[in-house]
Design an enzyme around this catalytic site. Structure first.
Site, PDB file in Angstrom:
ATOM      1  N   GLU A  92       0.822  -1.206   0.000  1.00 44.43           N
ATOM      2  CA  GLU A  92       0.000   0.000   0.000  1.00 44.43           C
ATOM      3  C   GLU A  92       0.859   1.260   0.000  1.00 44.43           C
ATOM      4  O   GLU A  92       1.909   1.313   0.646  1.00 44.43           O
ATOM      5  CB  GLU A  92      -0.887   0.046   1.252  1.00 44.43           C
ATOM      6  CG  GLU A  92      -2.034  -0.924   1.243  1.00 44.43           C
ATOM      7  CD  GLU A  92      -2.905  -0.782   2.484  1.00 44.43           C
ATOM      8  OE1 GLU A  92      -2.760   0.223   3.210  1.00 44.43           O
ATOM      9  OE2 GLU A  92      -3.725  -1.676   2.727  1.00 44.43           O
ATOM     10  N   CYS A 105       2.561   8.503   2.022  1.00 46.28           N
ATOM     11  CA  CYS A 105       2.937   7.519   3.036  1.00 46.28           C
ATOM     12  C   CYS A 105       3.413   6.263   2.321  1.00 46.28           C
ATOM     13  O   CYS A 105       2.671   5.674   1.529  1.00 46.28           O
ATOM     14  CB  CYS A 105       1.742   7.206   3.924  1.00 46.28           C
ATOM     15  SG  CYS A 105       2.090   5.980   5.210  1.00 46.28           S
ATOM     16  N   CYS A 112       4.527  -7.277   8.170  1.00 48.59           N
ATOM     17  CA  CYS A 112       5.158  -6.664   9.350  1.00 48.59           C
ATOM     18  C   CYS A 112       5.270  -7.693  10.465  1.00 48.59           C
ATOM     19  O   CYS A 112       4.332  -8.446  10.726  1.00 48.59           O
ATOM     20  CB  CYS A 112       4.328  -5.466   9.818  1.00 48.59           C
ATOM     21  SG  CYS A 112       5.064  -4.543  11.180  1.00 48.59           S
ATOM     22  N   CYS A 116       1.930  -5.438  16.613  1.00 49.22           N
ATOM     23  CA  CYS A 116       1.028  -4.583  17.395  1.00 49.22           C
ATOM     24  C   CYS A 116      -0.378  -5.190  17.332  1.00 49.22           C
ATOM     25  O   CYS A 116      -0.901  -5.444  16.254  1.00 49.22           O
ATOM     26  CB  CYS A 116       1.033  -3.159  16.855  1.00 49.22           C
ATOM     27  SG  CYS A 116       2.670  -2.379  16.911  1.00 49.22           S
ATOM     28  N   CYS A 119      -3.199  -3.484  15.054  1.00 49.08           N
ATOM     29  CA  CYS A 119      -2.830  -2.937  13.746  1.00 49.08           C
ATOM     30  C   CYS A 119      -3.190  -3.856  12.584  1.00 49.08           C
ATOM     31  O   CYS A 119      -2.880  -5.048  12.601  1.00 49.08           O
ATOM     32  CB  CYS A 119      -1.319  -2.663  13.734  1.00 49.08           C
ATOM     33  SG  CYS A 119      -0.724  -1.934  12.204  1.00 49.08           S
ATOM     34  N   CYS A 341      -4.064   1.622   7.993  1.00 47.78           N
ATOM     35  CA  CYS A 341      -2.915   1.106   7.248  1.00 47.78           C
ATOM     36  C   CYS A 341      -2.965  -0.417   7.187  1.00 47.78           C
ATOM     37  O   CYS A 341      -3.143  -1.086   8.194  1.00 47.78           O
ATOM     38  CB  CYS A 341      -1.626   1.563   7.932  1.00 47.78           C
ATOM     39  SG  CYS A 341      -0.140   1.010   7.091  1.00 47.78           S
TER      40      CYS A 341
END
Length: 355
Positions: A92, A105, A112, A116, A119, A341
């Site tokens: 993205e 961004c 990832c 978290c 997230c 995100c």
């Protein structure tokens, strides 16, 4: 794809490569100008570069390593792009419009591993780092989209806050920064670029030692270890004490303000108690601190978390202000599209698997 992206070379690397292959020093400036000022789509379009050099570049590099898979446009002007990489992975990139300019961004990793718990980016584990060319190409694709609209808009700001942990992809991140900051190319000012980290303390020392003057943001999200470990797995490796020691080093070396990002989770980290703890944590360097309160974007996969109420956000903000801490509330862009995100990427992958 065997050939690498030419956007992955800094100006110095491009110049060295060309000279090693028998070209004159001035050739790098010509090629750089075609890449970043005129923003060509084919090497053949460099009409003041000799054919031998063009063939040399074509044999070793490519201009396009990704294609646009999905584009979502919001009423507020935010555009979210989903790009498909050469290996089939998707990432993205988001264009946001502000009164001070156009900000992009960018993503630095495929997936990832920070973990978290709130997230959407971490729903899919990291499979690899992006190389510097793939990070730069996100900016180039967005800028070319703006060029095609014919409005003479220019990307003026960059936030490295997309999918992944930037400092976990350190070498490629730093090459990217020097490429987009180069005053002979895109010339995006260092003070218009912000790197966001979840708190990789050991890499923050390296970042502090580098001469580039970009901005640093830290995803803090909790003011004590118990709560931060609960919502951010990275805190087990780099607890707040280690993180703040790295902050002290950064401030000593750079003397530049740090932004602390604090996501507002209903009845988790949004009480007055946490606001006071947060103020105490950064009080000693509050003149170089700014807290960005971020109302949470809910995602279906994390139903345990909800956005803090407007009343709690306001009370948290007022408590910080009363404690002498500079702060503000950052409302999301693109609320009518996949605002969080990683949301668009996750949905697209699910859709692909279902076919």
């Amino acid at each position: 794809m065997s050939n690498s992206s030419i956007y992955g070379l800094t100006y110095e690397q491009l110049q060295s490569w060309l000279m090693e292959h028998g070209e004159k020093r001035f050739r790098a400036e010509q090629v750089w100008n075609w890449l970043y000022k005129k923003r060509i789509n084919r090497f053949e379009d460099m009409n003041n570069v000799n054919q031998t050099t063009i063939e040399l570049l074509k044999e070793n590099f490519v201009l396009h390593t990704m294609g646009e898979e999905v584009r979502q446009e919001s009423k507020d002007g935010t555009i979210k792009f989903l790009f498909k990489l050469a290996d089939g992975n998707v990432i993205e990139t988001v264009l946001m419009r502000f009164n001070y300019g156009l900000s992009v961004c960018v993503t630095t990793q495929v997936g990832c591993n920070i973990g978290c718990s709130f997230c959407a980016s971490g729903l899919l584990r990291k499979s690899r780092d992006l190389n510097s060319g793939e990070i730069v190409e996100q900016i180039m694709n967005v800028q070319k989209h703006l060029d095609d609209r014919g409005e003479e808009d220019r990307v003026s700001h960059i936030v490295v806050m997309g999918i992944g942990e930037p400092l976990d992809n350190y070498k490629n991140l730093m090459d990217f920064l020097y490429i987009v900051n180069d005053d002979g190319g895109l010339n995006i000012g260092a003070r218009h670029i912000t790197i966001s980290t979840s708190g990789l303390a050991h890499k923050m020392y390296d970042f502090a030692d580098d001469p580039i003057q970009v901005n640093l943001a830290i995803s803090l999200h909790a003011p004590n270890n118990e709560l931060r470990t609960q919502i951010m797995k990275i805190n087990r490796a780099f607890p707040i004490e280690k993180l703040m020691k790295a902050v002290d080093y950064y401030l000593e070396k750079k003397n530049r303000r740090i932004t602390y990002e604090y996501i507002m989770l209903h009845d988790v980290n949004d009480h007055k108690k946490e606001a006071v703890e947060l103020a105490n944590l950064i009080r000693n360097h509050r003149h170089l601190a700014y807290v960005n309160l971020i109302p949470y974007n809910t995602v279906d996969e994390h139903i345990d978390y909800q956005r803090s109420s407007s009343e709690n956000i306001q009370a948290f903000y007022e408590t910080l202000k009363a404690e002498g801490i500079q702060c503000g509330v950052r409302w999301e862009n693109g609320a009518d599209i996949d605002a969080a995100c990683g949301q668009l990427r996750s949905k697209q992958i699910k859709k692909t698997k279902a076919v």
